[in-house]
Design a protein around this motif. Structure first.
Motif, PDB file in Angstrom:
ATOM      1  N   ILE A   1       1.859   7.042  19.094  1.00  0.00           N
ATOM      2  CA  ILE A   1       3.162   6.617  18.576  1.00  0.00           C
ATOM      3  C   ILE A   1       4.182   6.736  19.701  1.00  0.00           C
ATOM      4  O   ILE A   1       4.364   7.814  20.282  1.00  0.00           O
ATOM      5  N   ILE A   2       4.832   5.643  20.022  1.00  0.00           N
ATOM      6  CA  ILE A   2       5.837   5.636  21.089  1.00  0.00           C
ATOM      7  C   ILE A   2       7.102   6.320  20.569  1.00  0.00           C
ATOM      8  O   ILE A   2       7.765   5.823  19.660  1.00  0.00           O
ATOM      9  N   THR A   3       7.419   7.469  21.140  1.00  0.00           N
ATOM     10  CA  THR A   3       8.585   8.239  20.691  1.00  0.00           C
ATOM     11  C   THR A   3       9.764   8.159  21.655  1.00  0.00           C
ATOM     12  O   THR A   3      10.881   8.512  21.298  1.00  0.00           O
ATOM     13  N   ARG A   4       9.515   7.709  22.882  1.00  0.00           N
ATOM     14  CA  ARG A   4      10.602   7.511  23.834  1.00  0.00           C
ATOM     15  C   ARG A   4      10.196   6.446  24.827  1.00  0.00           C
ATOM     16  O   ARG A   4       9.009   6.298  25.151  1.00  0.00           O
ATOM     17  N   ALA A   5      11.176   5.667  25.304  1.00  0.00           N
ATOM     18  CA  ALA A   5      10.889   4.633  26.295  1.00  0.00           C
ATOM     19  C   ALA A   5      12.018   4.591  27.317  1.00  0.00           C
ATOM     20  O   ALA A   5      13.189   4.774  26.979  1.00  0.00           O
ATOM     21  N   ARG A   6      11.645   4.351  28.553  1.00  0.00           N
ATOM     22  CA  ARG A   6      12.622   4.149  29.635  1.00  0.00           C
ATOM     23  C   ARG A   6      12.610   2.656  29.964  1.00  0.00           C
ATOM     24  O   ARG A   6      11.628   2.124  30.484  1.00  0.00           O
ATOM     25  N   ILE A   7      13.722   1.979  29.651  1.00  0.00           N
ATOM     26  CA  ILE A   7      13.810   0.528  29.711  1.00  0.00           C
ATOM     27  C   ILE A   7      14.641   0.085  30.911  1.00  0.00           C
ATOM     28  O   ILE A   7      15.733   0.611  31.146  1.00  0.00           O
ATOM     29  N   ALA A   8      14.143  -0.891  31.656  1.00  0.00           N
ATOM     30  CA  ALA A   8      14.870  -1.428  32.802  1.00  0.00           C
ATOM     31  C   ALA A   8      16.128  -2.165  32.340  1.00  0.00           C
ATOM     32  O   ALA A   8      16.121  -2.854  31.321  1.00  0.00           O
ATOM     33  N   LEU A   9      17.205  -2.007  33.106  1.00  0.00           N
ATOM     34  CA  LEU A   9      18.477  -2.660  32.786  1.00  0.00           C
ATOM     35  C   LEU A   9      18.912  -3.559  33.948  1.00  0.00           C
ATOM     36  O   LEU A   9      18.432  -3.426  35.080  1.00  0.00           O
ATOM     37  N   GLU A  10      19.840  -4.448  33.658  1.00  0.00           N
ATOM     38  CA  GLU A  10      20.461  -5.305  34.665  1.00  0.00           C
ATOM     39  C   GLU A  10      21.940  -5.463  34.306  1.00  0.00           C
ATOM     40  O   GLU A  10      22.337  -5.178  33.165  1.00  0.00           O
ATOM     41  N   PRO A  11      22.781  -5.919  35.248  1.00  0.00           N
ATOM     42  CA  PRO A  11      24.182  -6.180  34.901  1.00  0.00           C
ATOM     43  C   PRO A  11      24.280  -7.180  33.756  1.00  0.00           C
ATOM     44  O   PRO A  11      23.593  -8.204  33.742  1.00  0.00           O
ATOM     45  N   ALA A  12      25.123  -6.876  32.798  1.00  0.00           N
ATOM     46  CA  ALA A  12      25.238  -7.724  31.606  1.00  0.00           C
ATOM     47  C   ALA A  12      26.381  -8.714  31.774  1.00  0.00           C
ATOM     48  O   ALA A  12      27.483  -8.335  32.171  1.00  0.00           O
TER      49      ALA A  12
ATOM     50  N   TYR B   1       0.865  -1.179   0.000  1.00  0.00           N
ATOM     51  CA  TYR B   1       0.000   0.000   0.000  1.00  0.00           C
ATOM     52  C   TYR B   1       0.900   1.227   0.000  1.00  0.00           C
ATOM     53  O   TYR B   1       1.726   1.394   0.899  1.00  0.00           O
ATOM     54  N   GLU B   2       0.733   2.101  -0.993  1.00  0.00           N
ATOM     55  CA  GLU B   2       1.654   3.235  -1.128  1.00  0.00           C
ATOM     56  C   GLU B   2       1.093   4.493  -0.485  1.00  0.00           C
ATOM     57  O   GLU B   2      -0.053   4.876  -0.709  1.00  0.00           O
ATOM     58  N   PRO B   3       1.912   5.171   0.326  1.00  0.00           N
ATOM     59  CA  PRO B   3       1.473   6.418   0.960  1.00  0.00           C
ATOM     60  C   PRO B   3       1.583   7.590   0.001  1.00  0.00           C
ATOM     61  O   PRO B   3       2.166   7.476  -1.081  1.00  0.00           O
ATOM     62  N   SER B   4       1.048   8.733   0.415  1.00  0.00           N
ATOM     63  CA  SER B   4       1.214   9.971  -0.347  1.00  0.00           C
ATOM     64  C   SER B   4       2.476  10.704   0.077  1.00  0.00           C
ATOM     65  O   SER B   4       3.045  11.472  -0.705  1.00  0.00           O
ATOM     66  N   ALA B   5       2.906  10.458   1.319  1.00  0.00           N
ATOM     67  CA  ALA B   5       4.067  11.179   1.834  1.00  0.00           C
ATOM     68  C   ALA B   5       4.724  10.374   2.945  1.00  0.00           C
ATOM     69  O   ALA B   5       4.073   9.576   3.627  1.00  0.00           O
ATOM     70  N   VAL B   6       6.018  10.609   3.125  1.00  0.00           N
ATOM     71  CA  VAL B   6       6.777   9.998   4.220  1.00  0.00           C
ATOM     72  C   VAL B   6       7.442  11.117   5.002  1.00  0.00           C
ATOM     73  O   VAL B   6       8.148  11.952   4.430  1.00  0.00           O
ATOM     74  N   LEU B   7       7.195  11.131   6.307  1.00  0.00           N
ATOM     75  CA  LEU B   7       7.797  12.128   7.176  1.00  0.00           C
ATOM     76  C   LEU B   7       9.101  11.581   7.759  1.00  0.00           C
ATOM     77  O   LEU B   7       9.124  10.504   8.350  1.00  0.00           O
ATOM     78  N   TYR B   8      10.179  12.351   7.580  1.00  0.00           N
ATOM     79  CA  TYR B   8      11.456  12.070   8.214  1.00  0.00           C
ATOM     80  C   TYR B   8      11.598  13.046   9.380  1.00  0.00           C
ATOM     81  O   TYR B   8      12.098  14.156   9.211  1.00  0.00           O
ATOM     82  N   PRO B   9      11.148  12.695  10.570  1.00  0.00           N
ATOM     83  CA  PRO B   9      11.188  13.657  11.683  1.00  0.00           C
ATOM     84  C   PRO B   9      12.595  13.834  12.228  1.00  0.00           C
ATOM     85  O   PRO B   9      13.367  12.875  12.344  1.00  0.00           O
ATOM     86  N   ALA B  10      12.924  15.057  12.553  1.00  0.00           N
ATOM     87  CA  ALA B  10      14.184  15.334  13.241  1.00  0.00           C
ATOM     88  C   ALA B  10      13.955  15.437  14.742  1.00  0.00           C
ATOM     89  O   ALA B  10      14.846  15.163  15.532  1.00  0.00           O
ATOM     90  N   LEU B  11      12.749  15.831  15.119  1.00  0.00           N
ATOM     91  CA  LEU B  11      12.362  15.971  16.518  1.00  0.00           C
ATOM     92  C   LEU B  11      10.970  15.375  16.709  1.00  0.00           C
ATOM     93  O   LEU B  11      10.191  15.240  15.748  1.00  0.00           O
ATOM     94  N   VAL B  12      10.642  15.053  17.951  1.00  0.00           N
ATOM     95  CA  VAL B  12       9.302  14.532  18.243  1.00  0.00           C
ATOM     96  C   VAL B  12       8.237  15.561  17.881  1.00  0.00           C
ATOM     97  O   VAL B  12       7.125  15.214  17.479  1.00  0.00           O
ATOM     98  N   SER B  13       8.580  16.834  17.974  1.00  0.00           N
ATOM     99  CA  SER B  13       7.615  17.891  17.635  1.00  0.00           C
ATOM    100  C   SER B  13       7.197  17.822  16.173  1.00  0.00           C
ATOM    101  O   SER B  13       6.096  18.261  15.811  1.00  0.00           O
ATOM    102  N   ASP B  14       8.034  17.255  15.305  1.00  0.00           N
ATOM    103  CA  ASP B  14       7.646  17.070  13.903  1.00  0.00           C
ATOM    104  C   ASP B  14       6.498  16.074  13.789  1.00  0.00           C
ATOM    105  O   ASP B  14       5.563  16.262  12.990  1.00  0.00           O
ATOM    106  N   ILE B  15       6.567  15.016  14.588  1.00  0.00           N
ATOM    107  CA  ILE B  15       5.498  14.016  14.588  1.00  0.00           C
ATOM    108  C   ILE B  15       4.230  14.621  15.177  1.00  0.00           C
ATOM    109  O   ILE B  15       3.136  14.494  14.617  1.00  0.00           O
ATOM    110  N   SER B  16       4.382  15.283  16.307  1.00  0.00           N
ATOM    111  CA  SER B  16       3.239  15.909  16.962  1.00  0.00           C
ATOM    112  C   SER B  16       2.568  16.936  16.065  1.00  0.00           C
ATOM    113  O   SER B  16       1.342  16.947  15.913  1.00  0.00           O
TER     114      SER B  16
END
Length: 526
Positions: free
Chosen positions: A227-238, A62-77
């Protein structure tokens, strides 16, 4: 025809106010012209959009009419807010696209806007050490890059997918499952906080304590609420190293009983997955390239003879100064298992090498032209009480020939999943992920259709039909349904909550139209 179309008229009026529409003679140019009025730090692409009309499944376009290349989250918003302000009259929809690994057009959109989330890679990555370490990452970051960054601090996320070249926002919109899920739960059970752009264009921070309804809606929400633009992910010792083990079973009941025993133990392996191997010969010879058998002589005498076999794959994490302790723990755990004694295969690799193992296969398949082919995958969640009935029918009657691609089958614990998220899973405490990860090479130029693909799709339909008719209690993972009746059945008692959240966060049904759950309906022609 366009002169009687309300979306066209509203766009025309908006553009007239900006002095643009008066210079447009072709109505097809209205959407690009309108989007060009949106102030951005990034940019839109309006031509050569073919790559955005396909995905890993390689079956839908399915082909879109446009593709947004955001530089900041505000571009998406800003983009979503402008489209939202057009109202229900506009048919414009928006799809967030990560690494393009969807299977059935879920990240595609017809005539709308695709947001290339990878443009945001690396814009927010920050590792926080301490008693509860975490990493803040962009929704467009690939998990492989998250791993590389966190390993610099001796840390890593707790839960993974088998393939790391996927975006954070993409897997969190589904669940994110691999062999660590029995212990740590899916990836969505290891998130502290999200930033989400809703279908109204609002940028909202959310967590279990702040805007919790949106937090749980977005996790596993198939992109329906924002749209998930940022996530805080739990870490553990690797760990630095991994003991990687494979053993074979010839009996399905013994295979599943051993798996279930392992995931119930307090001290067990760090990763547990299973595979079903149908009618394969020369199997062990293929493994020898990367695994050394415990007894090379015995292993050389083992032959699958075309039987259906079951492989149990496990790992034990360790550091170089822990080798002796690790080996003792592995020997003790293996002594509890009832695998075919001559089929113990093991290897030692770095933690990175193990987690990124599928990428090695990808490189090989790409070199052979076998990566960008149709992938008629089917992923199911089967209750423990029904797994033997399921296996008897599916592996005994429906799938009896050699398959092009692996079949995963391993149990997880429901208690490690949060029922407040949008994901739906079987109601039993233990259920199995069964994934048919088939690939079908494209037909020759003289062939009108890919007959092998059609056969695979028919087998998938037979598996689903059997589950429905036999009341297996199956749920689809990475679901795809074609009617809202099917979606209602899929979500079950979560359907009303799902609809309420949709109305709250994406009332015009603008987002992720490729999922086919809701449809934005512009007013009809006059």
């Amino acid at each position: 025809m366009y002169s009687h179309n309300l979306p066209f008229l509203k766009l025309f009026m908006l553009l007239s106010l900006s002095g643009i529409a008066m210079h447009i003679s072709n109505p097809d140019l209205l959407v690009p012209a309108y989007l060009q009025t949106i102030p951005l730090n990034g940019h839109f692409l309006f031509q050569n959009l073919t790559e955005f009309s396909k995905d890993f499944g390689n079956r839908f376009s399915y082909e879109p009419s446009a593709v947004l290349y955001p530089a900041l989250v505000s571009d998406i918003s800003g983009t979503i807010k402008h489209v939202f302000e057009l109202g229900a009259q506009s048919g414009l929809t928006v799809a967030a696209r990560g690494h393009g690994h969807s299977l059935q057009g879920q990240a595609q959109v017809t005539g709308g806007i695709v947001i290339r989330m990878e443009s945001l890679q690396g814009t927010q990555t920050m590792v926080h050490t301490g008693d509860l370490p975490y990493v803040d990452v962009s929704g467009g970051d690939l998990w492989i890059n998250v791993l590389k960054e966190t390993l610099k601090h001796g840390l890593a996320p707790r839960s993974w997918t088998d393939y790391l070249h996927l975006t954070v926002g993409g897997t969190l919109s589904n669940a994110g499952v691999s062999g660590q899920a029995f212990w740590h739960g899916p990836q969505i059970s290891n998130v502290y906080e999200l930033e989400v752009v809703t279908g109204k264009g609002d940028i909202m921070k959310c967590s279990a304590k702040e805007n919790s309804d949106l937090f749980y809606a977005a996790l596993g929400g198939l992109g329906q609420f924002g749209i998930i633009t940022r996530a805080r992910i739990a870490l553990e010792p690797a760990p630095k190293m991994v003991k990687w083990i494979r053993v074979l079973y010839s009996d399905f009941m013994t295979f599943t009983e051993d798996q279930e025993m392992l995931i119930s133990m307090e001290k067990t392996f760090d990763y547990i997955e299973g595979f079903v191997i149908i009618n394969r010969t020369g199997l062990l010879n293929n493994w020898r390239s990367s695994f050394k058998p415990q007894d090379p002589v015995q292993a050389s005498h083992f032959n699958s003879d075309g039987r259906t076999l079951f492989c149990l794959e496990m790992t034990k994490n360790y550091n170089p100064d822990e080798v002796e302790t690790m080996e003792q723990e592995v020997v003790q755990l293996l002594s509890k298992l009832r695998y075919v004694s001559s089929t113990l295969f093991q290897s030692e690799v770095t933690y990175m090498e193990f987690l990124d193992r599928v990428h090695v296969s990808e490189i090989k398949l790409r070199s052979q032209g076998l990566w960008e082919v149709p992938h008629p995958w089917l992923n199911l969640l089967i209750p423990r009480s029904k797994i033997h009935e399921f296996a008897k029918e599916v592996f005994g009657k429906i799938l009896t020939d050699t398959t092009n691609g692996p079949i995963l089958l391993y149990p997880v614990n429901r208690s490690k999943w949060d029922n407040r998220t949008s994901v739906v899973i079987p109601k039993e405490e233990v259920f199995y992920l069964v994934a048919f990860l088939f690939s079908e090479p494209t037909p020759s130029p003289t062939s009108e259709k890919n007959e092998n693909l059609e056969i695979a799709l028919q087998k998938n339909k037979k598996v689903v039909k059997f589950c429905n008719n036999a009341n297996i209690g199956m749920k689809q993972y990475l679901p795809h349904h074609t009617t809202q009746k099917e979606w209602r059945a899929h979500f079950g008692d979560k359907w009303e909550t799902f609809c309420r959240r949709k109305q709250a966060y994406d009332p015009l049904a603008m987002l992720a139209p490729g999922q086919g759950i809701f449809h934005k309906s512009p007013l009809p022609l006059l």
